[in-house]
Design an enzyme around this catalytic site. Structure first.
Site, PDB file in Angstrom:
ATOM      1  CB  SER A 216      -5.062   1.114   3.720  1.00  0.00           C
ATOM      2  OG  SER A 216      -4.102   0.455   2.935  1.00  0.00           O
TER       3      SER A 216
ATOM      4  CE1 TYR B 158      -5.198   1.226  -0.312  1.00  0.00           C
ATOM      5  CE2 TYR B 158      -7.313   1.756  -1.282  1.00  0.00           C
ATOM      6  CZ  TYR B 158      -6.561   1.069  -0.356  1.00  0.00           C
ATOM      7  OH  TYR B 158      -7.182   0.212   0.534  1.00  0.00           O
TER       8      TYR B 158
END
Ligand code: NAP
Ligand code: GCO
Length: 264
Positions: free
Chosen positions: A149, A162
């Site tokens: 990500s 996250y």
């Protein structure tokens, strides 16, 4: 050493497992693999999602194999891999795609919520990779692609769990590459930018300030689509990338290279 030809980008005869691939990024990557000749296995968290995925693959002309399996359940994952090997064949390509996000300011986030995100986004890829690597070693080759990500590199408000998980996933990618490269196993990551999927839908609602913000931070001046990820994933799953190992390929329209457009 295999001679390079256009066939080097094909996946014919390969078995690919893409986790959490009933829809979204995983579905697109699996579809790209199928178009390149691979046989597709995927799992998701419940039968409803698996059935939804099987229907969608069929509508796309793809005969996929779907299984219910929670990537955080090691016993279930070991059973899934054994079942795939019995029903389809040894897994040549693994994409650790399944993931969740919880957008909560860190000091308001419960430790349970933090643990749940890390469990799925980081422990899950460890558990599934651990289950598939032994057969890849026996077979003499393997490809593992971890879906990282922007948050493998950057932080932002409300995504502490996250970012911690995806930062860890970048280093797990590098460690698998280091530990198993000698067995002709390549482990790389794909770092998608901001992609139009259900996971980012809350950020793309009409007039949401984040929408304009992301466009200003992306040289391509648009959100990515799941199709943008298909080619990079096929490359990393194919013989064309046999000497690419431990690399995170950012498919972000240039976000990480760009300071951002000044406000008009
Ligand atoms: P998504 O639409 O939320 O899909 C994720 C899939 O994983 C869903 O089918 C989800 O099922 C499944 N899943 C969740 N927990 C699971 C578990 N424990 N075991 C098995 N499957 C599970 O997400 P996406 O946007 O396609 O993202 C896919 C991956 O790309 C994720 O790792 C995400 O972090 C990453 N990513 C996304 C973006 C983006 O902009 N969209 C950018 C960079 C990276 P449920 O529907 O039940 O949750
Ligand atoms: C967010 C987004 C991002 C994307 C993606 C970016 O809330 O910032 O959900 O985290 O999902 O990971 O690469």
């Amino acid at each position: 050493m295999k001679e390079f030809t256009p066939e080097s980008f094909r996946l014919d005869g390969k078995v690919a497992l893409v986790t959490g691939a009933s829809y979204g990024i995983g579905f697109a990557i699996a579809s790209g693999f199928a178009k390149s000749g691979a046989t597709i296995a995927f799992n998701d968290i419940n039968q409803e999602l698996v059935d939804k995925g099987l229907k969608a693959y069929k509508e796309a002309g793809i005969e996929a194999h779907g299984y219910v399996c929670d990537v955080t359940d090691e016993k279930a994952v070991q059973g899934l891999v054994k079942k795939i090997e019995e029903e389809i064949g040894v897994i040549d390509i693994l994409v650790n795609n399944a993931g969740i996000i919880k957008r909560i300011p860190m000091i308001e986030m419960s430790a349970d919520d933090f643990r749940k995100v890390v469990d799925i986004d980081l422990n899950g890829p460890f558990i599934v990779s651990k289950a598939v690597i032994p057969s890849m070693i026996k077979k003499g080759h393997g490809k593992i692609i971890n879906i990282c990500s922007m948050m493998s590199e950057l932080g932002r408000e409300t995504v502490s769990a996250y970012a911690a998980a995806k930062g860890g996933l970048k280093m797990l990618t590098r460690n698998i590459a280091s530990e198993y490269g000698e067995y002709n196993i390549q482990c790389n990551g794909i770092g998608p930018g901001y992609i139009e999927t259900p996971q980012t839908a809350p950020l793309r609602t009409e007039g949401h300030p984040f929408n304009k913000f992301i466009i200003s931070k992306t040289p391509a001046a648009r959100w990515g689509t799941t199709e943008d990820l298909m080619g990079p994933a096929v490359f990393l799953a194919s013989d064309a990338s046999n000497f690419v190992n431990g690399h995170i390929l950012y498919v972000d329209g240039g976000i990480l290279a760009y300071i951002g457009k000044q406000p008009q």
